[in-house]
Design a protein around this motif. Sequence first.
Motif, PDB file in Angstrom:
ATOM      1  N   LEU A  40      -6.546 -26.720 -19.154  1.00 54.86           N
ATOM      2  CA  LEU A  40      -5.835 -27.864 -18.604  1.00 54.86           C
ATOM      3  C   LEU A  40      -6.738 -29.084 -18.543  1.00 54.86           C
ATOM      4  N   ALA A  41      -6.122 -30.242 -18.704  1.00 59.26           N
ATOM      5  CA  ALA A  41      -6.882 -31.493 -18.662  1.00 59.26           C
ATOM      6  C   ALA A  41      -5.980 -32.601 -18.138  1.00 59.26           C
ATOM      7  N   ASP A  42      -6.587 -33.603 -17.550  1.00 60.31           N
ATOM      8  CA  ASP A  42      -5.866 -34.808 -17.150  1.00 60.31           C
ATOM      9  C   ASP A  42      -5.670 -35.644 -18.411  1.00 60.31           C
ATOM     10  N   ILE A  43      -4.431 -35.707 -18.929  1.00 58.17           N
ATOM     11  CA  ILE A  43      -4.234 -36.379 -20.214  1.00 58.17           C
ATOM     12  C   ILE A  43      -4.622 -37.851 -20.166  1.00 58.17           C
ATOM     13  N   ALA A  44      -4.564 -38.454 -18.985  1.00 64.54           N
ATOM     14  CA  ALA A  44      -4.898 -39.878 -18.887  1.00 64.54           C
ATOM     15  C   ALA A  44      -6.344 -40.166 -19.265  1.00 64.54           C
ATOM     16  N   THR A  45      -7.186 -39.138 -19.252  1.00 61.75           N
ATOM     17  CA  THR A  45      -8.609 -39.332 -19.564  1.00 61.75           C
ATOM     18  C   THR A  45      -8.954 -39.005 -21.012  1.00 61.75           C
ATOM     19  N   ALA A  81       0.249 -41.049 -20.541  1.00 60.90           N
ATOM     20  CA  ALA A  81       0.514 -40.870 -19.113  1.00 60.90           C
ATOM     21  C   ALA A  81       1.404 -41.988 -18.579  1.00 60.90           C
ATOM     22  N   ASP A  94       5.139 -41.562 -16.954  1.00 58.75           N
ATOM     23  CA  ASP A  94       5.479 -42.104 -15.640  1.00 58.75           C
ATOM     24  C   ASP A  94       6.643 -43.091 -15.741  1.00 58.75           C
ATOM     25  N   HIS A 104      -1.496 -30.827 -25.875  1.00 59.63           N
ATOM     26  CA  HIS A 104      -1.375 -30.825 -24.419  1.00 59.63           C
ATOM     27  C   HIS A 104       0.093 -30.964 -24.023  1.00 59.63           C
ATOM     28  N   VAL A 159       3.257 -31.881 -21.731  1.00 55.62           N
ATOM     29  CA  VAL A 159       3.580 -32.941 -20.772  1.00 55.62           C
ATOM     30  C   VAL A 159       5.068 -32.859 -20.454  1.00 55.62           C
ATOM     31  N   VAL A 183       4.568 -28.094 -14.489  1.00 53.09           N
ATOM     32  CA  VAL A 183       3.202 -28.450 -14.864  1.00 53.09           C
ATOM     33  C   VAL A 183       2.713 -27.488 -15.940  1.00 53.09           C
TER      34      VAL A 183
END
Length: 258
Positions: free
Chosen positions: A81-86, A132, A136, A212, A214, A221
């Motif tokens: 898992l990763a924060d896609i925004a980064t 991201a 949103d 990834h 989303v 999640v």
Amino acid sequence: MTIRIHTAFTYDFAEPSDVLLQLEAAAIPEQTIVEAHLDVSHSEHFARVPAQDAIGERIWLRVVGRMSVDYRATVRVERMLADIATLPAVPFHKLPGETVQYLMASRYCPSDLFEEFVTSEFDALNGGAKIAAMRDWIEAHFTYKPGVSTSATTALESFVQRQGVCRDYAHVLITLARAAGVPARIASVYALGVDPQDFHAVAEVFLDGAWHLVDPTGMAVAGEMAKIGVGRDAADVSFLTSYGNATFCEQRVEVSAG
């Protein structure tokens, strides 16, 4: 995370028909099938074939009369898992060959019509931060409303209506991502948190050298999804495609934490 799945459905076929099923959780590195059992009523023909991108399998059936399917499985999800925004985008010239098709417009995702909107709305952002922001934006501007879309509804129609179900949300995010130059595909999944519970559709984007998951509906999640299959859009991941007239009888999908 361990997920338990129970899916059952019944259809009637007045005439001999070919049916393509895709409903089993895929045996892939990011998830382990702990146990699984599939019961299918009598058919003249039963054959497994690889699904798109070798993720999961499809099943060809030749049926007539009542067709009943019952699938139970326990799946252990071990996804990175990763924060896609980064995450950074991959430059076009460094994209693996198998991702290129997911840059292109497809039947339900006319991404070529959205380039101007993406430029005006998200041009200040790059890579995963842009994805991201798109996720949103969709969650903030759309209303989850069953019954307003059909199997023929495109991302353009959903964008205008600003409402729909998971496949519509996924199509819009896939379309926007492709318009921004990020490979994106649909993934059919079983997921915790989906209400009402059903087969679920999410987007999958290629960032930083990997795919990834989303969910623009915000219901599920990535760490709590069992992937069934992937494709260009919903036409590639339908749990049942009938090449003959089918009459729906009943269907249920149950997903719970193991």
